[in-house]
Design a protein around this motif. Structure first.
Motif, mmCIF file in Angstrom:
data_model
loop_
_atom_site.group_PDB
_atom_site.id
_atom_site.type_symbol
_atom_site.label_atom_id
_atom_site.label_comp_id
_atom_site.label_asym_id
_atom_site.label_seq_id
_atom_site.Cartn_x
_atom_site.Cartn_y
_atom_site.Cartn_z
ATOM 1 N N SER A 164 0.848 -1.180 0.000
ATOM 2 C CA SER A 164 0.000 0.000 0.000
ATOM 3 C C SER A 164 0.886 1.234 0.000
ATOM 4 C CB SER A 164 -0.915 0.016 1.234
ATOM 5 O OG SER A 164 -1.766 1.146 1.219
ATOM 6 N N ASP A 165 0.446 2.290 -0.679
ATOM 7 C CA ASP A 165 1.239 3.518 -0.687
ATOM 8 C C ASP A 165 0.359 4.743 -0.881
ATOM 9 O OD1 ASP A 165 0.824 3.778 -3.561
ATOM 10 O OD2 ASP A 165 2.444 2.358 -3.852
ATOM 11 N N ILE A 166 0.946 5.895 -0.658
ATOM 12 C CA ILE A 166 0.279 7.176 -0.856
ATOM 13 C C ILE A 166 1.293 8.162 -1.417
ATOM 14 C CG2 ILE A 166 0.719 7.850 1.563
ATOM 15 C CD1 ILE A 166 -1.887 9.497 1.431
ATOM 16 N N THR A 175 -3.824 13.840 -3.281
ATOM 17 C CA THR A 175 -3.072 12.608 -3.052
ATOM 18 C C THR A 175 -3.687 11.469 -3.856
ATOM 19 O OG1 THR A 175 -4.417 11.979 -1.138
ATOM 20 C CG2 THR A 175 -2.407 13.270 -0.702
ATOM 21 N N THR A 177 -3.896 7.330 -3.147
ATOM 22 C CA THR A 177 -3.603 6.174 -2.305
ATOM 23 C C THR A 177 -3.836 4.899 -3.121
ATOM 24 O OG1 THR A 177 -5.868 6.165 -1.446
ATOM 25 C CG2 THR A 177 -4.205 7.358 -0.170
ATOM 26 N N SER A 178 -3.210 3.809 -2.703
ATOM 27 C CA SER A 178 -3.389 2.559 -3.440
ATOM 28 C C SER A 178 -3.226 1.371 -2.513
ATOM 29 C CB SER A 178 -2.376 2.471 -4.588
ATOM 30 O OG SER A 178 -1.083 2.202 -4.089
ATOM 31 N N SER A 196 -5.891 2.231 -7.465
ATOM 32 C CA SER A 196 -5.445 3.575 -7.101
ATOM 33 C C SER A 196 -6.662 4.469 -6.907
ATOM 34 C CB SER A 196 -4.545 4.159 -8.202
ATOM 35 O OG SER A 196 -3.396 3.370 -8.382
#
Length: 217
Positions: A164-166, A175, A177-178, A196
């Motif tokens: 997971s990332d942002i 932003t 996020t995913s 995403s």
């Protein structure tokens, strides 16, 4: 045979892309790099509810120890597309046990078509439970920070990694996020997939599916 494989990959990169994809999580780079003399051939597509599916191909290669390079391109570009083939390069530095730094640049190409390059730096730290990542880019008019987390399990005797990332977008006003995964399919194939979720008004959620084939020289 090796030269033939490389030529096939280069010839497939005849069209445009909006970024080049260094080793990373879903939408962010990490301090990881492809191992020396390892070639990763990639095919991926982006799908959104009200948009035409976008198809890309590319590769990344371990040019030498701790150095990765790569190229990406769109397979079926729109005739009106102003995008261009783009490249990326990254160097990794081991700082201490479990901590690494990478300095890189993506979106390398024709500025008039692809836009400005995107220099970045990122730290990756391995804990006893997961890995954490934090970095930022200084791309002109799109500076911002990003962060991510991943955790690897064993599924059917093969590695399965949740990720997971942002990342800040739109000059830090929004932003994306995913959440997704990468799974070792065996026979040198890796499957990646993620969703995403952009916060920017009018932007659709995007589903990405990606297949990697790893060649060791």
């Amino acid at each position: 045979m090796k030269k033939f494989i490389v030529c096939v990959i280069l010839c497939s990169l005849i069209t445009a892309s909006v970024w080049a994809t260094p080793t990373g999580l879903n939408n962010i780079p990490t301090a990881d790099v492809v191992f020396e003399r390892v070639l990763v051939f990639q095919y991926f597509n982006n799908m959104a509810k009200n948009s035409k599916t976008e198809h890309f191909t590319g590769f990344k290669y371990g040019l030498m120890k701790n150095v990765e390079v790569g190229l990406d391109g769109r397979i079926f570009p729109e005739k009106s597309s102003h995008e261009n083939l783009v490249g990326q390069a990254k160097m990794r530095f081991e700082l201490s046990d479990g901590l690494a730094l990478a300095l890189g640049v993506s979106n390398l190409g024709d500025r008039d078509k692809a836009g400005s390059e995107s220099p970045y730096s990122v730290l990756s730290y391995s804990t006893s439970f997961c890995r954490l990542h934090f970095g930022g880019t200084t791309q002109n008019d799109n500076e911002g920070f990003f962060a991510g987390i991943d955790k690897t399990f064993t599924l059917l005797d093969r590695d399965f990694t949740l990720r997971s990332d942002i990342i800040q977008t739109n000059d830090q006003r929004d932003t994306t996020t995913s959440a997704g995964f990468i799974y070792d399919l065996g026979s040198n194939f890796l499957l990646e997939s993620w969703m995403s979720f952009p916060s920017e008004s009018g932007k659709e959620d995007v589903f990405t599916l990606k297949l990697n084939y790893v060649i060791k020289f």
